[in-house]
Scaffold this motif. Structure first.
Motif, PDB file in Angstrom:
ATOM      1  N   LEU A   1     -20.727  18.994  26.235  1.00  0.00           N
ATOM      2  CA  LEU A   1     -21.194  19.879  25.158  1.00  0.00           C
ATOM      3  C   LEU A   1     -22.672  20.222  25.307  1.00  0.00           C
ATOM      4  O   LEU A   1     -23.128  21.245  24.783  1.00  0.00           O
ATOM      5  CB  LEU A   1     -20.925  19.230  23.802  1.00  0.00           C
ATOM      6  CG  LEU A   1     -19.448  19.215  23.379  1.00  0.00           C
ATOM      7  CD1 LEU A   1     -19.211  18.221  22.242  1.00  0.00           C
ATOM      8  CD2 LEU A   1     -19.004  20.615  22.949  1.00  0.00           C
ATOM      9  N   GLU A   2     -23.409  19.383  26.010  1.00  0.00           N
ATOM     10  CA  GLU A   2     -24.821  19.691  26.281  1.00  0.00           C
ATOM     11  C   GLU A   2     -24.948  20.989  27.085  1.00  0.00           C
ATOM     12  O   GLU A   2     -25.970  21.670  27.019  1.00  0.00           O
ATOM     13  CB  GLU A   2     -25.460  18.541  27.075  1.00  0.00           C
ATOM     14  CG  GLU A   2     -25.582  17.225  26.314  1.00  0.00           C
ATOM     15  CD  GLU A   2     -26.807  17.193  25.416  1.00  0.00           C
ATOM     16  OE1 GLU A   2     -27.514  18.207  25.361  1.00  0.00           O
ATOM     17  OE2 GLU A   2     -27.025  16.142  24.776  1.00  0.00           O
ATOM     18  N   GLU A   3     -23.903  21.331  27.844  1.00  0.00           N
ATOM     19  CA  GLU A   3     -23.935  22.535  28.679  1.00  0.00           C
ATOM     20  C   GLU A   3     -23.572  23.794  27.892  1.00  0.00           C
ATOM     21  O   GLU A   3     -23.624  24.896  28.428  1.00  0.00           O
ATOM     22  CB  GLU A   3     -22.949  22.384  29.843  1.00  0.00           C
ATOM     23  CG  GLU A   3     -23.175  21.163  30.712  1.00  0.00           C
ATOM     24  CD  GLU A   3     -22.069  20.984  31.738  1.00  0.00           C
ATOM     25  OE1 GLU A   3     -21.376  21.996  32.021  1.00  0.00           O
ATOM     26  OE2 GLU A   3     -21.891  19.863  32.261  1.00  0.00           O
ATOM     27  N   LEU A   4     -23.185  23.630  26.629  1.00  0.00           N
ATOM     28  CA  LEU A   4     -22.729  24.758  25.813  1.00  0.00           C
ATOM     29  C   LEU A   4     -23.817  25.130  24.812  1.00  0.00           C
ATOM     30  O   LEU A   4     -24.026  24.420  23.821  1.00  0.00           O
ATOM     31  CB  LEU A   4     -21.436  24.359  25.085  1.00  0.00           C
ATOM     32  CG  LEU A   4     -20.587  25.468  24.484  1.00  0.00           C
ATOM     33  CD1 LEU A   4     -20.042  26.393  25.567  1.00  0.00           C
ATOM     34  CD2 LEU A   4     -19.444  24.855  23.683  1.00  0.00           C
ATOM     35  N   PRO A   5     -24.543  26.233  25.028  1.00  0.00           N
ATOM     36  CA  PRO A   5     -25.647  26.599  24.121  1.00  0.00           C
ATOM     37  C   PRO A   5     -25.228  26.694  22.657  1.00  0.00           C
ATOM     38  O   PRO A   5     -25.984  26.277  21.766  1.00  0.00           O
ATOM     39  CB  PRO A   5     -26.103  27.961  24.664  1.00  0.00           C
ATOM     40  CG  PRO A   5     -25.712  27.942  26.105  1.00  0.00           C
ATOM     41  CD  PRO A   5     -24.428  27.174  26.165  1.00  0.00           C
ATOM     42  N   SER A   6     -24.031  27.210  22.396  1.00  0.00           N
ATOM     43  CA  SER A   6     -23.604  27.387  21.007  1.00  0.00           C
ATOM     44  C   SER A   6     -23.361  26.063  20.302  1.00  0.00           C
ATOM     45  O   SER A   6     -23.287  26.003  19.069  1.00  0.00           O
ATOM     46  CB  SER A   6     -22.323  28.217  20.957  1.00  0.00           C
ATOM     47  OG  SER A   6     -21.277  27.573  21.664  1.00  0.00           O
ATOM     48  N   ALA A   7     -23.255  24.962  21.066  1.00  0.00           N
ATOM     49  CA  ALA A   7     -22.996  23.657  20.464  1.00  0.00           C
ATOM     50  C   ALA A   7     -24.273  22.931  20.058  1.00  0.00           C
ATOM     51  O   ALA A   7     -24.197  21.884  19.405  1.00  0.00           O
ATOM     52  CB  ALA A   7     -22.206  22.781  21.436  1.00  0.00           C
ATOM     53  N   ALA A   8     -25.440  23.476  20.409  1.00  0.00           N
ATOM     54  CA  ALA A   8     -26.703  22.775  20.160  1.00  0.00           C
ATOM     55  C   ALA A   8     -26.913  22.391  18.693  1.00  0.00           C
ATOM     56  O   ALA A   8     -27.276  21.234  18.404  1.00  0.00           O
ATOM     57  CB  ALA A   8     -27.868  23.616  20.673  1.00  0.00           C
ATOM     58  N   PRO A   9     -26.708  23.299  17.713  1.00  0.00           N
ATOM     59  CA  PRO A   9     -26.926  22.897  16.315  1.00  0.00           C
ATOM     60  C   PRO A   9     -25.993  21.774  15.868  1.00  0.00           C
ATOM     61  O   PRO A   9     -26.429  20.814  15.216  1.00  0.00           O
ATOM     62  CB  PRO A   9     -26.648  24.187  15.534  1.00  0.00           C
ATOM     63  CG  PRO A   9     -26.866  25.293  16.516  1.00  0.00           C
ATOM     64  CD  PRO A   9     -26.411  24.742  17.826  1.00  0.00           C
ATOM     65  N   ALA A  10     -24.698  21.866  16.206  1.00  0.00           N
ATOM     66  CA  ALA A  10     -23.752  20.822  15.801  1.00  0.00           C
ATOM     67  C   ALA A  10     -24.050  19.500  16.506  1.00  0.00           C
ATOM     68  O   ALA A  10     -23.901  18.426  15.915  1.00  0.00           O
ATOM     69  CB  ALA A  10     -22.317  21.268  16.100  1.00  0.00           C
ATOM     70  N   LEU A  11     -24.505  19.576  17.766  1.00  0.00           N
ATOM     71  CA  LEU A  11     -24.897  18.361  18.477  1.00  0.00           C
ATOM     72  C   LEU A  11     -26.078  17.678  17.792  1.00  0.00           C
ATOM     73  O   LEU A  11     -26.092  16.447  17.628  1.00  0.00           O
ATOM     74  CB  LEU A  11     -25.267  18.696  19.925  1.00  0.00           C
ATOM     75  CG  LEU A  11     -24.166  18.622  20.980  1.00  0.00           C
ATOM     76  CD1 LEU A  11     -24.694  19.127  22.311  1.00  0.00           C
ATOM     77  CD2 LEU A  11     -23.640  17.198  21.115  1.00  0.00           C
ATOM     78  N   ALA A  12     -27.050  18.480  17.387  1.00  0.00           N
ATOM     79  CA  ALA A  12     -28.216  17.925  16.697  1.00  0.00           C
ATOM     80  C   ALA A  12     -27.808  17.282  15.375  1.00  0.00           C
ATOM     81  O   ALA A  12     -28.300  16.208  15.008  1.00  0.00           O
ATOM     82  CB  ALA A  12     -29.252  19.021  16.470  1.00  0.00           C
ATOM     83  N   ALA A  13     -26.876  17.925  14.664  1.00  0.00           N
ATOM     84  CA  ALA A  13     -26.399  17.373  13.391  1.00  0.00           C
ATOM     85  C   ALA A  13     -25.680  16.051  13.621  1.00  0.00           C
ATOM     86  O   ALA A  13     -25.851  15.090  12.860  1.00  0.00           O
ATOM     87  CB  ALA A  13     -25.472  18.376  12.719  1.00  0.00           C
ATOM     88  N   ALA A  14     -24.873  15.978  14.676  1.00  0.00           N
ATOM     89  CA  ALA A  14     -24.147  14.741  14.981  1.00  0.00           C
ATOM     90  C   ALA A  14     -25.114  13.617  15.315  1.00  0.00           C
ATOM     91  O   ALA A  14     -24.943  12.477  14.860  1.00  0.00           O
ATOM     92  CB  ALA A  14     -23.183  14.983  16.145  1.00  0.00           C
ATOM     93  N   ARG A  15     -26.142  13.936  16.101  1.00  0.00           N
ATOM     94  CA  ARG A  15     -27.133  12.915  16.450  1.00  0.00           C
ATOM     95  C   ARG A  15     -27.860  12.419  15.199  1.00  0.00           C
ATOM     96  O   ARG A  15     -28.142  11.223  15.064  1.00  0.00           O
ATOM     97  CB  ARG A  15     -28.147  13.483  17.440  1.00  0.00           C
ATOM     98  CG  ARG A  15     -27.605  13.721  18.835  1.00  0.00           C
ATOM     99  CD  ARG A  15     -28.744  13.903  19.835  1.00  0.00           C
ATOM    100  NE  ARG A  15     -28.265  14.401  21.120  1.00  0.00           N
ATOM    101  CZ  ARG A  15     -28.257  15.687  21.465  1.00  0.00           C
ATOM    102  NH1 ARG A  15     -28.727  16.606  20.632  1.00  0.00           N
ATOM    103  NH2 ARG A  15     -27.794  16.059  22.648  1.00  0.00           N
ATOM    104  N   HIS A  16     -28.134  13.336  14.298  1.00  0.00           N
ATOM    105  CA  HIS A  16     -28.845  12.956  13.067  1.00  0.00           C
ATOM    106  C   HIS A  16     -27.977  12.035  12.214  1.00  0.00           C
ATOM    107  O   HIS A  16     -28.475  11.085  11.593  1.00  0.00           O
ATOM    108  CB  HIS A  16     -29.247  14.200  12.280  1.00  0.00           C
ATOM    109  CG  HIS A  16     -30.330  13.944  11.281  1.00  0.00           C
ATOM    110  ND1 HIS A  16     -30.756  14.883  10.362  1.00  0.00           N
ATOM    111  CD2 HIS A  16     -31.086  12.833  11.044  1.00  0.00           C
ATOM    112  CE1 HIS A  16     -31.694  14.363   9.613  1.00  0.00           C
ATOM    113  NE2 HIS A  16     -31.929  13.125  10.011  1.00  0.00           N
ATOM    114  N   VAL A  17     -26.678  12.292  12.191  1.00  0.00           N
ATOM    115  CA  VAL A  17     -25.762  11.419  11.451  1.00  0.00           C
ATOM    116  C   VAL A  17     -25.789  10.009  12.044  1.00  0.00           C
ATOM    117  O   VAL A  17     -25.880   9.003  11.323  1.00  0.00           O
ATOM    118  CB  VAL A  17     -24.325  11.985  11.477  1.00  0.00           C
ATOM    119  CG1 VAL A  17     -23.318  10.940  10.975  1.00  0.00           C
ATOM    120  CG2 VAL A  17     -24.235  13.245  10.626  1.00  0.00           C
TER     121      VAL A  17
END
Length: 436
Positions: free
Chosen positions: A326-342
């Protein structure tokens, strides 16, 4: 009577069918079932009536059955079942001895399914469904109300496909393999495509994408979805897989066994877990902060979705692979950041790692898919593992998945409801008073 064949050595004792059944603790017809499965060899008796069996071979089989029965007993109340399909240990998991995360990274979902079923790698294999089977399944799915969930649709599609297959009761390995290779694409193709999406051809991941998102997928997105399917293909004896093995133990056909799994997977603690994580991520993105969202989950007495796994003390290997892609998918960046914050917010109080449900939620939330999409992906993926377990169970003694109940109710005999107690039942009966 135990007999010795002419010319046989003293160690080659022979047993009659009745005697073999007594040693094995089974019915006589089951002895012949062992013969048909290659677990026993038989020889015609000298009288020409019935068969005889080598005593040593019968006793060896009896010892093996006792060992397996002991292995299936509970240790601490948990059922244990011998399997050659999946092993989970030390925060890794393996499909037939091969690292499952590496398999998913290098091979397609269809190739992994074949590996689970046969132990052979068929490079480039793709699954296609018969038009007649898809047509029947689509009509059944289209008849469902709009609010029907994804598992409802998949279960109905599987049942409908079964009615179109007159050979479904053939449980031979080749027949079940044929069913497996057509059932999975049938239930996918039976799902209604998202408005504007196209894709009834090509790899299974592409056809599934068009049922989950109206966005045109790029190569990276399809690769991530295909990898997710491969990662989720099996995970040892999860609740749904145990249900499948129980059905297969009763010799339910493959469609019915898969339907049993689909019935269990709908629970929020199993296949539907990623939907809860999906909705949580959307809320975090909406508020711009994970802290109040996590606080609300805990205040309501709920576990934070997508964190922790009872089989992994460390990181869920499936989540690790998916997050890396998912790190390779630009559109996933916001959701990835949210998951990390959780994860970071929760880690202040409990050292829990992200599990595959959270990674799946990042994929679905960032791909324009509904919150139920993760459940669909999970169910389609796990169908491969269910069929592998059903095939394995077909090779075992029938109806072996039959635990005994530990009765803790009222001690019998009890009186019929609404009836007065009779003498000899319950408390001693009172004799009517007499006056003298």
């Amino acid at each position: 009577m135990r007999d010795q064949q002419a010319g046989a050595g003293p160690s080659e004792r022979r047993l009659s069918t009745k005697e073999a059944a007594e040693v094995l603790g089974v019915k006589p017809e089951t002895v012949y079932a062992y013969v048909s499965r290659g677990q026993l060899s038989s020889r015609r008796s000298p009288s020409g009536r019935g068969s005889t069996f080598a005593a040593e071979e019968v006793e060896s089989l009896a010892r093996r059955n006792r060992r397996e029965s002991t292995a299936n007993q509970t240790a601490g109340g948990e059922l244990s079942v011998r399997t050659r399909i999946t092993l989970i240990e030390e925060d890794r998991y393996y499909f037939r001895g091969v690292d499952a995360a590496e398999l998913a990274a290098r091979h397609s979902y269809e190739e992994i399914a074949e590996w689970l079923w046969t132990g052979r790698m068929r490079a480039g294999v793709t699954f296609t469904a018969p038009e007649a089977s898809v047509a029947v399944a689509r009509r059944a799915v289209d008849a469902l109300p709009e609010h029907a969930g994804p598992t409802d649709r998949l279960r109905v599609a599987a049942i409908a496909a079964a009615t179109a297959d007159p050979l479904r009761f053939d449980l031979s390995e080749e027949a079940v393999l044929g069913t497996a290779r057509t059932l999975i694409p049938t239930i996918v193709d039976a799902l209604p495509p998202v408005l504007g999406a196209r894709g009834d051809d090509g790899p299974l991941a592409h056809r599934l994408w068009t049922r989950l998102s109206g966005r045109q997928p790029d190569e990276t997105s399809l690769r991530i979805l295909d990898t997710a399917l491969g990662l989720l293909a099996d995970h040892d004896l999860a609740a749904s897989t145990l249900a499948v093995r129980v059905a297969a133990s009763a010799r339910a056909h493959a469609y019915a066994a898969v339907s049993a799994g689909l019935g269990v997977i709908e629970g929020p603690l199993h296949g539907a877990a990623s939907g809860l994580a999906h909705r949580m991520l959307l809320e975090v993105l909406d508020q711009g902060d994970a802290a109040p969202v996590v606080a609300d989950e805990l205040r309501a007495g709920r576990r934070v979705p997508g964190l922790g796994h009872r089989l992994y003390s460390g990181e869920d290997p499936r989540a690790r692979v998916l997050f890396g892609l998912l790190e390779e998918l630009p559109s996933a960046a916001p959701a990835l950041a949210a998951a990390r914050h959780v994860v970071e917010t929760t880690a202040r109080h409990a050292p829990l790692h992200a599990n595959v449900d959270l990674a799946l939620a990042v994929l679905t939330a960032s791909s324009g898919m509904p919150s139920t999409a993760g459940e669909t992906i999970f169910a389609v993926a796990r169908t491969a593992g269910w069929i592998a377990h059903a095939m394995e169970e077909y090779g075992e003694s029938p109806l072996r998945m039959r635990p005994s109940g530990l009765y803790v109710g009222p001690k019998p005999p009890q009186p019929l409801p609404g009836q007065p107690e009779q003498p000899g039942r319950g408390d001693p009966a009172r004799l009517p008073e007499t006056r003298t």
